[in-house]
Motif scaffolding. Structure first.
Motif, short mmCIF file in Angstrom:
data_model
loop_
_atom_site.label_atom_id
_atom_site.label_comp_id
_atom_site.label_asym_id
_atom_site.label_seq_id
_atom_site.Cartn_x
_atom_site.Cartn_y
_atom_site.Cartn_z
N ASP A 5 -52.42 -33.95 -34.93
CA ASP A 5 -52.37 -32.66 -34.05
C ASP A 5 -50.90 -32.19 -34.50
O ASP A 5 -50.27 -32.99 -34.88
N ARG A 6 -50.95 -31.14 -34.31
CA ARG A 6 -49.44 -30.55 -34.62
C ARG A 6 -49.07 -29.45 -33.89
O ARG A 6 -49.75 -28.58 -33.48
N PHE A 139 -58.82 -16.69 -36.17
CA PHE A 139 -58.98 -16.83 -34.74
C PHE A 139 -58.30 -17.38 -33.87
O PHE A 139 -57.02 -18.13 -34.26
N ASP A 140 -58.22 -16.67 -32.59
CA ASP A 140 -57.97 -16.92 -31.98
C ASP A 140 -58.11 -18.49 -30.83
O ASP A 140 -59.45 -18.60 -30.23
N MET A 141 -57.87 -19.28 -30.97
CA MET A 141 -58.70 -20.81 -30.48
C MET A 141 -58.26 -20.79 -29.68
O MET A 141 -59.82 -21.70 -29.12
N THR A 142 -57.98 -20.45 -28.72
CA THR A 142 -57.58 -20.47 -27.18
C THR A 142 -59.24 -19.88 -26.49
O THR A 142 -59.00 -20.16 -25.41
N TRP A 212 -58.52 -30.53 -28.05
CA TRP A 212 -57.91 -31.16 -27.53
C TRP A 212 -56.61 -30.35 -27.37
O TRP A 212 -55.96 -31.03 -26.06
N THR A 213 -55.70 -30.22 -28.18
CA THR A 213 -54.76 -29.36 -27.93
C THR A 213 -54.21 -28.10 -27.31
O THR A 213 -53.40 -27.82 -27.45
N PHE A 221 -65.70 -31.50 -26.72
CA PHE A 221 -65.40 -31.72 -27.41
C PHE A 221 -63.94 -32.83 -27.63
O PHE A 221 -63.29 -33.14 -26.88
N ALA A 222 -64.44 -34.11 -27.99
CA ALA A 222 -64.33 -35.69 -27.97
C ALA A 222 -63.24 -35.71 -28.93
O ALA A 222 -64.29 -35.91 -30.04
N PRO A 223 -62.57 -36.54 -29.30
CA PRO A 223 -61.29 -36.43 -30.57
C PRO A 223 -61.72 -37.98 -30.91
O PRO A 223 -62.07 -37.48 -31.95
#
Length: 316
Positions: A5-6, A139-142, A212-213, A221-223
């Motif tokens: 994650d960043r 993509f707009d990941m949101t 999850w970010t 979706f599980a990390p």
């Protein structure tokens, strides 16, 4: 398994490839390479090991259908979606069938709509695998992640991958200087034409928003099920030879979105010695000649430092 994650880059809507006409899509398809069979095998292995089925594939940002048509024979049904009519026209011309001999379906839809605008639409909980090959950085990941959770079956897979920067073989004469010239080209010559999506791709999706970010996380979706694999120098990510002549090099990088935007701003310079790609080529030729490579023998050799991200929708 890993988490990576960043801080996310700001989203900027892609307008270059999505506006391609059929001729531009044809040129893109002619020079863009497919991915090595090992990439597809890594995706299938994860899908099988985590209980995935092979009924329905949805390839997002499919472009001319390179990945869609490669994966389709493993699935009963396959759909490729893209916002570009020009790309889709070439995908349809390429044909392709699934394991049930059903023609692959190519339709116009965005990563955020994810087929909700189609007739018939992509149904909720109907897809076994969603793929995005060298596309997710646009993509707009949101919007993508909630849509992915909606259409995926429980236990379904999302596979996102793309080629990162080129790692030149260090045995190439003047390799360090050539590598610097290519980086200067990216950071200086193309600086006004780079977008956040270009940088997300170059950074191998380290800045891509994960489920999850998000500000509103997608809990489906599980990390713990997340897998990230990076290809290293010497590992094969794209199909085709590691060594190419400079004519091929020029054609391949000419399909980059930043180059396309530069050429749109400088139509009178396209194909001349002042073309941004031609200037880079001449610099590379000069560096090779200085190292003793004879004229007409200029070649580059290296590996794409690709990355693959794998996600699993919770089974319940």
């Amino acid at each position: 398994m890993a988490s990576f994650d960043r801080k996310p880059a700001p989203f900027q809507k892609e307008t270059t490839f999505s506006s391609y006409n059929q001729e531009q899509g044809k040129t893109y398809a002619a020079v863009r390479r497919n991915y090595d069979p090992g990439v597809y095998q890594a995706i299938s292995d994860y899908h099988v090991a985590t209980g995935g089925a092979f009924d329905r594939l949805l390839d997002v940002g499919c472009g001319p259908g390179i990945a869609t048509l490669t994966l389709a024979p493993r699935f009963t049904h396959a759909v490729g979606i893209d916002p570009s009519d020009g790309m889709l026209a070439n995908a349809r011309l390429a044909g392709g069938v699934t394991s049930s001999s059903e023609p692959v379906r190519f339709e116009r839809s965005s990563a955020e709509e994810l087929g909700s605008n189609l007739h018939p639409p992509i149904a909720d909980s109907s897809v076994d695998m969603i793929t995005a090959a060298t596309a997710a950085h646009w993509f707009d990941m949101t919007g993508f992640w909630p849509s992915a959770a909606r259409v995926l079956k429980p236990g379904g897979t999302v596979a996102i991958w793309g080629g990162g920067p080129l790692a030149l073989d260090p045995t190439i004469p003047n390799a360090d200087a050539i590598d610097k010239a290519v980086e200067d080209f990216r950071t200086n010559d193309l600086a006004p034409y780079r977008t956040p999506g270009n940088d997300i791709s170059h950074n191998r999706y380290r800045d891509l928003l994960l489920p999850w970010t998000l500000e509103t996380p997608v809990a489906d979706f599980a990390p713990s099920d997340f897998v990230r694999r990076e290809w290293q120098p010497g590992e094969v990510f794209h199909s085709g030879p590691r060594e190419i002549d400079l004519d091929t090099f020029e054609k391949m990088i000419s399909t980059g979105s930043g180059v396309t935007r530069w050429r749109q701003d400088h139509p009178d310079l396209v194909g001349t010695e002042q073309d941004v790609i031609r200037r880079l080529r001449r610099t590379i030729e000069k560096l090779l000649h200085e190292a003793g490579v004879e004229e007409g023998q200029e070649r580059l050799r290296g590996d794409s430092l690709g990355v693959l991200l794998l996600f699993k929708k919770k089974a319940s």
